[in-house]
Motif scaffolding. Structure first.
Motif, PDB file in Angstrom:
ATOM      1  N   ARG A 172       0.815  -1.213   0.000  1.00 23.17           N
ATOM      2  CA  ARG A 172       0.000   0.000   0.000  1.00 23.17           C
ATOM      3  C   ARG A 172       0.850   1.265   0.000  1.00 23.17           C
ATOM      4  N   GLU A 173       2.084   1.189   0.489  1.00 25.95           N
ATOM      5  CA  GLU A 173       2.930   2.384   0.483  1.00 25.95           C
ATOM      6  C   GLU A 173       3.278   2.827  -0.936  1.00 25.95           C
ATOM      7  N   ASP A 174       3.060   1.917  -1.925  1.00 32.11           N
ATOM      8  CA  ASP A 174       3.332   2.284  -3.321  1.00 32.11           C
ATOM      9  C   ASP A 174       2.139   2.987  -3.971  1.00 32.11           C
ATOM     10  N   ILE A 175       0.950   2.910  -3.333  1.00 29.49           N
ATOM     11  CA  ILE A 175      -0.248   3.468  -3.971  1.00 29.49           C
ATOM     12  C   ILE A 175      -0.134   4.971  -4.192  1.00 29.49           C
ATOM     13  N   PRO A 176       0.295   5.791  -3.219  1.00 29.04           N
ATOM     14  CA  PRO A 176       0.439   7.230  -3.490  1.00 29.04           C
ATOM     15  C   PRO A 176       1.407   7.524  -4.645  1.00 29.04           C
ATOM     16  N   VAL A 177       2.501   6.776  -4.687  1.00 29.49           N
ATOM     17  CA  VAL A 177       3.469   6.984  -5.773  1.00 29.49           C
ATOM     18  C   VAL A 177       2.833   6.659  -7.120  1.00 29.49           C
ATOM     19  N   LEU A 178       2.102   5.538  -7.181  1.00 31.42           N
ATOM     20  CA  LEU A 178       1.437   5.154  -8.433  1.00 31.42           C
ATOM     21  C   LEU A 178       0.367   6.170  -8.831  1.00 31.42           C
ATOM     22  N   VAL A 179      -0.378   6.670  -7.842  1.00 35.41           N
ATOM     23  CA  VAL A 179      -1.420   7.657  -8.142  1.00 35.41           C
ATOM     24  C   VAL A 179      -0.802   8.900  -8.779  1.00 35.41           C
ATOM     25  N   HIS A 180       0.263   9.442  -8.170  1.00 34.10           N
ATOM     26  CA  HIS A 180       0.921  10.622  -8.749  1.00 34.10           C
ATOM     27  C   HIS A 180       1.469  10.331 -10.153  1.00 34.10           C
ATOM     28  N   TYR A 181       2.007   9.132 -10.322  1.00 32.93           N
ATOM     29  CA  TYR A 181       2.575   8.763 -11.634  1.00 32.93           C
ATOM     30  C   TYR A 181       1.484   8.731 -12.702  1.00 32.93           C
ATOM     31  N   PHE A 182       0.350   8.067 -12.386  1.00 23.49           N
ATOM     32  CA  PHE A 182      -0.723   7.962 -13.371  1.00 23.49           C
ATOM     33  C   PHE A 182      -1.356   9.323 -13.652  1.00 23.49           C
ATOM     34  N   VAL A 183      -1.536  10.132 -12.601  1.00 21.83           N
ATOM     35  CA  VAL A 183      -2.129  11.458 -12.798  1.00 21.83           C
ATOM     36  C   VAL A 183      -1.243  12.296 -13.709  1.00 21.83           C
ATOM     37  N   SER A 184       0.066  12.274 -13.480  1.00 24.86           N
ATOM     38  CA  SER A 184       0.997  13.054 -14.289  1.00 24.86           C
ATOM     39  C   SER A 184       0.951  12.611 -15.747  1.00 24.86           C
ATOM     40  N   ARG A 185       0.985  11.327 -15.981  1.00 27.10           N
ATOM     41  CA  ARG A 185       1.026  10.832 -17.361  1.00 27.10           C
ATOM     42  C   ARG A 185      -0.293  11.064 -18.085  1.00 27.10           C
ATOM     43  N   LEU A 186      -1.404  10.755 -17.411  1.00 27.42           N
ATOM     44  CA  LEU A 186      -2.708  10.875 -18.063  1.00 27.42           C
ATOM     45  C   LEU A 186      -3.112  12.327 -18.286  1.00 27.42           C
ATOM     46  N   SER A 187      -2.804  13.208 -17.334  1.00 30.52           N
ATOM     47  CA  SER A 187      -3.157  14.621 -17.516  1.00 30.52           C
ATOM     48  C   SER A 187      -2.371  15.239 -18.665  1.00 30.52           C
ATOM     49  N   ALA A 188      -1.114  14.809 -18.838  1.00 25.54           N
ATOM     50  CA  ALA A 188      -0.329  15.303 -19.970  1.00 25.54           C
ATOM     51  C   ALA A 188      -0.932  14.816 -21.278  1.00 25.54           C
TER      52      ALA A 188
END
Length: 689
Positions: A553-569
């Motif tokens: 679960r400690e990876d979930i925040p990192v994954l969320v930021h990663y997906f948000v950055s890529r998808l918003s771009a």
């Protein structure tokens, strides 16, 4: 009366001399000259045989051109070369006068080549008359008789006259023999050059190996009149030799049954010398197929270039002594021509195969590029993920088979790509196949390819994933869904690195590294007779367990930021922040679909976002989570509740098809360990509980 008889005898001798002169002038060759001499002279001179010794060009020896004798006398070998120095023949030639030999047996014993005749029944004495013309010494004419005693003066005079006439005829006969020999040599040379020209025309026009061999064998059969021509080639990858083309119109099929075998070092060395040879009868008898086909003569020529040995060409005949040294000389030239053309044809074949492979890889990679990947890189910092990365780093350089196990959506393909990219095969193709996404009847064709017409709908030849992945990596996802019927073929392809396309009996050799993945419990499938145990051991060389998202679960925040950055771009949005409450909800969610579900959920949130703060549909997240667990405050409680709910849904069955372990994507042993750790008892999930 005596004078009349003397005149009559003299007239007979001169008439004989005229007949001899006319007879020898009309004879086509030397042997015919001697036959005429014996027939005409035997009536007037007492002798039993006549022979001609022709002086060699260097003057050191004579050659016994012919030996005409009575049927009871011994036959000397025509063309025997003997040294004449110190012999009666030599004296007659050197002194240019007739020589009488009273003891012919003693004379023969001095000549090694004719010594054996001294013990046989041969004439006792002989007269040797020199033959010369215009001062040029040509040889000697020998008249031998069984009766001892010298010729009379009249006989001597007649023989001297005959010798002078023979000398005149000798020049013409020798010239005619030489002309005939030269004509035969010219015809032979013409046929040889015609064969070489035919072979040359064929090798420069044929790029295919089979076409080249069949054209060449047709020309070879016309020239050598052999019964079969065969071409055997070396497969340099497997170091085995097999028959490529066998031209044997009258064969019974025994040679075609010669099995493929390994090439010995001795055979390779013979091929390097490129020296043709004629096999002995003992060598031929060692090969049963040759005996079965009644082959008694065999000539073999190695095929090879500066690049190394390629194989060999063999010619066989049902007639003994069908091949001689001259045949080996021309066979050497033919094999050299064919070797160069074969080298070019094989290079052309490799280029064609390489071009086809590159085209297949291009089409495959284009389809891969068009496909949507769940994510592009490994993201996270949890202990579980770090353990997986350490295992990847260890196994990647080895080339060993890797078995990835994890729930759906945990990123098994991404792990497989990471193994490939860190391996020595990184410059070759990474080929994937989801075994669960293809109908079971088509999986074999996808893996191994098929020939045109192999089954209904096979309209053209197709190369399988194993061929495309040659010298690269093949990733088989959901390996547990491969049917039991196909599993033995897959096992053979993995162990032997060879297979046959559907509809073909030609074995294809490859060099493929396999990475397999599954979410199923293969050990349980083995016990249920759904998966082969030997295939499991072949796959389970280096297993890697990929933890589900709820265990990192400690990876979930990192994954969320990663997906948000890529998808918003990608959607051209400027999302700068994520609400704390939303991040906590995302972190505490069950995520039964793991990273794939998280990515899809974040993509939906980005689509809904209109401002610079991520709009997370928490209500939808709660609805999704309630299907798997009741609201809980900690991850441990969520995990405990998820297991209890799964057990209740299947009436407490832990293992088996559709049981709790399969629903949760866990191994039976893993589920039982978690139940003990979370203190889950039967009372928690039983119907009365």
């Amino acid at each position: 009366m005596g004078v009349m008889e003397s005149r009559s005898a003299a007239d007979g001798r001169y008439r004989t001399l005229l007949e001899v002169s006319g007879a020898i002038a009309s004879q086509p060759n030397l042997k015919a000259v001697l036959q005429s001499l014996r027939r005409l002279l035997s009536s007037v001179v007492a002798f039993d045989s006549v022979s001609l010794s022709l002086l060699s060009d260097n003057g050191n020896s004579v050659r016994l051109i012919a030996f005409d004798r009575s049927p009871e006398a011994h036959q000397a070998e025509i063309g025997t070369e003997v040294q004449h120095l110190g012999t009666a023949v030599g004296r007659a030639i050197d002194e240019q006068k007739p020589i009488y030999v009273p003891d012919l047996q003693a004379e023969l014993s001095r000549i090694p080549q004719l010594a054996s005749q001294a013990k046989l029944r041969v004439p006792h004495s002989a007269y040797i008359f020199p033959i010369s013309i215009s001062g040029k010494k040509l040889g000697a004419l020998t008249f031998a008789t069984v009766q001892r005693g010298q010729f009379s003066p009249d006989d001597m005079e007649l023989m001297i006259s005959v010798s002078s006439h023979v000398a005149v005829a000798l020049e013409g006969a020798v010239a005619r023999d030489a002309a005939e020999l030269y004509q035969r040599q010219l015809a032979h040379e013409r046929d040889r050059l015609r064969l070489l020209l035919e072979i040359n025309n064929q090798v420069v026009t044929q790029l295919g190996v089979n076409e080249l061999f069949r054209s060449a064998s047709s020309s070879i059969r016309k020239y050598f009149a052999n019964d079969f021509t065969g071409f055997w080639l070396i497969d340099k990858h497997s170091n085995r030799i097999e028959c490529a083309v066998l031209d044997f119109p009258g064969g019974k099929g025994f040679l075609a049954d010669i099995p493929v075998r390994e090439v010995t070092d001795q055979e390779v060395e013979k091929m390097r010398t490129r020296t043709p040879e004629i096999w002995s009868q003992q060598d031929i008898e060692k090969l049963q197929p040759l005996k079965d086909e009644s082959i008694v003569a065999l000539a073999v020529a190695p095929l090879g270039t500066a690049n190394g040995p390629l194989g060999f060409l063999a010619m066989g005949s049902k007639r003994s002594n069908n091949f001689g040294q001259e045949d080996l000389d021309i066979l050497s030239q033919i094999s050299a021509q064919i070797s160069l053309a074969l080298d070019n044809a094989l290079a052309y074949g490799r280029l064609s195969a390489s071009r086809n492979r590159l085209e297949d890889e291009r089409l495959y990679l284009e389809s891969e590029i068009r496909a949507e990947y769940n994510f592009e890189d490994l993201v996270g910092k949890s202990a579980g993920l770090r353990k997986v990365l350490d295992q990847i780093e260890i196994v990647a350089p080895t080339g060993s088979t890797v078995l990835l196990h994890g729930e759906t959506g945990t990123g098994k393909e991404l792990i497989a790509r990471a193994v490939h990219n860190l391996s020595p095969r990184r410059d070759r193709t990474f080929v994937r196949l989801n075994c669960a996404a293809i109908p079971s009847g088509l999986v074999e064709s996808e893996l191994f390819g098929h020939e045109k017409g192999a089954f209904t709908g096979a309209l053209m030849q197709k190369r399988g994933r194993f061929e495309i992945a040659d010298r690269g990596t093949l990733f088989l996802d959901e390996i547990g869904d491969i049917s039991l019927e196909l599993q033995p073929k897959l096992l053979r392809a993995l162990q032997e690195q060879e297979f046959e396309r559907l509809g073909s009996n030609k074995t294809i050799h490859v060099d493929v590294r396999l990475i397999a993945a599954t979410h199923r419990d293969l050990s349980l499938m083995i016990r249920n007779h759904q998966f082969r145990e030997d295939l499991f051991y072949r796959l389970n060389v280096f297993p890697i367990e990929i933890p589900p998202l709820r265990e990192r679960r400690e990876d979930i925040p990192v994954l969320v930021h990663y997906f948000v950055s890529r998808l918003s771009a990608r959607m051209q949005k400027r999302i700068k922040s994520i609400p704390k409450r939303a991040m906590e909800a995302l972190t505490n969610a069950a995520w039964p679909g793991n990273v794939r579900e998280l990515e899809n959920f974040i993509e939906r949130a980005v689509i809904l976002t209109q401002g610079d703060e991520l709009n997370v549909p928490l209500t939808e997240l709660k609805k999704s989570s309630v299907q798997y667990t009741s609201p809980v405050s900690t991850f441990e409680e969520a995990e405990r509740q998820a297991i209890i709910d799964a057990l209740k849904a299947v009436s407490g069955r832990i293992s088996g098809p559709g049981a709790a372990a399969e629903r949760l994507g866990l191994k039976r042993t893993t589920l039982q360990n978690k139940m003990r750790r979370l203190n889950i008892t039967k009372a928690d999930y039983s119907a009365n509980g």
